[in-house]
Design an enzyme around this catalytic site. Structure first.
Site, PDB file in Angstrom:
ATOM      1  N   GLY A  11       0.728  -1.346  -0.053  1.00 37.14           N
ATOM      2  CA  GLY A  11      -0.004  -0.118  -0.115  1.00 37.14           C
ATOM      3  C   GLY A  11       0.680   1.103   0.241  1.00 37.14           C
ATOM      4  O   GLY A  11       2.057   1.105   0.105  1.00 37.14           O
ATOM      5  N   LEU A  13       1.418   3.747   2.288  1.00 41.14           N
ATOM      6  CA  LEU A  13       2.355   3.932   3.413  1.00 41.14           C
ATOM      7  C   LEU A  13       3.140   2.731   3.447  1.00 41.14           C
ATOM      8  O   LEU A  13       4.267   2.818   3.656  1.00 41.14           O
ATOM      9  CB  LEU A  13       1.566   3.883   4.765  1.00 41.14           C
ATOM     10  N   TYR A 141     -15.477   4.805   7.079  1.00 40.68           N
ATOM     11  CA  TYR A 141     -13.918   4.707   7.329  1.00 40.68           C
ATOM     12  C   TYR A 141     -13.514   5.035   8.811  1.00 40.68           C
ATOM     13  O   TYR A 141     -13.008   4.236   9.636  1.00 40.68           O
ATOM     14  CB  TYR A 141     -13.341   5.200   6.249  1.00 40.68           C
TER      15      TYR A 141
HETATM   16  C1  AKB Z   1      -8.392   9.471   3.472  1.00 40.01           C
HETATM   17  O1  AKB Z   1      -8.500  10.500   2.656  1.00 40.01           O
HETATM   18  O2  AKB Z   1      -9.174   8.219   3.479  1.00 40.01           O
HETATM   19  C2  AKB Z   1      -6.972   9.088   4.113  1.00 40.01           C
HETATM   20  C3  AKB Z   1      -7.281   9.583   5.594  1.00 40.01           C
HETATM   21  C4  AKB Z   1      -7.072  10.819   5.922  1.00 40.01           C
HETATM   22  O3  AKB Z   1      -7.251   8.736   6.336  1.00 40.01           O
HETATM   23  N1  AKB Z   1      -6.014   9.734   3.244  1.00 40.01           N
END
Ligand code: AKB
Length: 309
Positions: A11, A13, A141
């Site tokens: 990925g 990172l 998320y």
């Molecule tokens: C995203 O944009 O989903 C990621 C984050 C800020 O965790 N880069």
């Protein structure tokens, strides 16, 4: 000697963190794993195909390499997760809880797991967002990251698991492409500028978000993992900051190097995600606990990316 397992090594990172860990610990001591085939930059050391949700396979790799430290980086990011909420929840959550259980059972000694500014939501103070504050994420998320933070804190308190975590801002690197994030425009824009193409931004020009150059993110991660356990006062996840900018400001920085570069703005569903997040982060707890200090601002990062891309 540490034997390190990186889960999600291909990925954005993972690919850069793995390379850096191998420079520090030696290639043979850093085992890269991913669900997909390896990358050229990971060919120096061991690589295993591994699905993080396959606990038996994870146990097999942990035993085979006598792993002491795990970096579990797998996640569906903010924009992609909105398209498959159930899968995002299953992947982001079950993988973490499975790995925490393996730490509890003594398969390895120390765990790193990334959180994100996505844990913040519409009612979080937007400027200089404190470590402890209102957190009401409204993306799947963000919800999974906030729940993950609570699991980490719980496993530390209840089972003494040495788990450490950072709330990353948007991460910007030029060595690998991100996938599915709301902050990813700030990576794409450099590729377009370098290719002498126009760029259409999926966020409005004044959308301010916290961001960080990949070099700083990799260094912060390793510094946190190297810190003595008694310095770590936060076992959910640390606020972490470097810079904050808008699409217009990054454009204005790039145009200093590429005067013909043109950007237009066409906000899509990601605008609402960005609008729900913090604009700048107070990371004084990370500074005080383990000495965090960023090295890159927008201008230095732009210079570095455009020189090396
Ligand atoms: C995203 O944009 O989903 C990621 C984050 C800020 O965790 N880069």
């Amino acid at each position: 000697m540490n034997n390190i397992l990186v889960i999600g090594a291909c990925g954005q990172l993972g690919s850069e963190l793995t390379v850096r860990l191998r420079q520090i610990y030696g290639a043979d001591h850093v085992i890269a794993t991913d669900k997909k085939e390896s990358l050229d930059q990971l060919s120096e050391g061991p690589f295993e195909i591994m699905d993080v949700l396959d606990t038996n396979r994870v146990k097999e790799i942990l035993k085979k390499y006598q792993i002491t430290e795990v970096y579990h980086l797998v996640a569906l990011l903010s924009a992609t997760a909105e398209a498959s909420p159930r899968f995002a929840w299953e992947l982001n959550m079950n993988s973490l809880v499975n790995i925490l259980d393996l730490a509890k059972e003594g398969y390895f000694k120390r765990l790193y797991w990334p959180s994100s500014i996505a844990v913040f939501g519409p009612n979080t103070p937007k400027l200089n967002t404190p470590q402890e504050t209102i957190m009401d994420p409204n993306t799947i998320y963000g919800i999974s990251k906030l729940a993950g933070e609570r699991w980490c804190d719980y496993y530390h308190k209840k089972h003494d698991v040495d788990v450490r975590s950072l709330r990353y801002p948007g991460l910007i690197g030029y060595k690998s492409l991100p996938g599915g994030g709301t902050t990813d425009y700030a990576v794409d824009i450099y590729h377009k500028a370098k290719a002498k193409q126009n760029f259409t931004c999926f966020l409005g020009e004044d959308t301010r978000l916290p961001m960080m150059y990949m070099d700083d993110a990799v260094r912060a991660t390793i510094e946190l993992m190297d810190a003595p356990a008694d310095k770590i006062t936060v076992r959910s996840s640390y606020n972490l900051a470097a810079m904050s900018f808008t699409p217009k400001e990054i454009y204005q920085e790039i145009v200093k190097h590429y005067p013909d570069f043109k950007t237009s703005y066409s906000p899509d569903f990601r605008q609402a995600i960005a609008d729900s997040w913090a604009q700048s982060i107070d990371d004084s707890v990370a500074q005080n606990d383990w000495g965090w200090k960023p090295a890159f601002d927008l201008s230095k990062m732009t210079q570095d990316i455009l020189t090396n891309l």
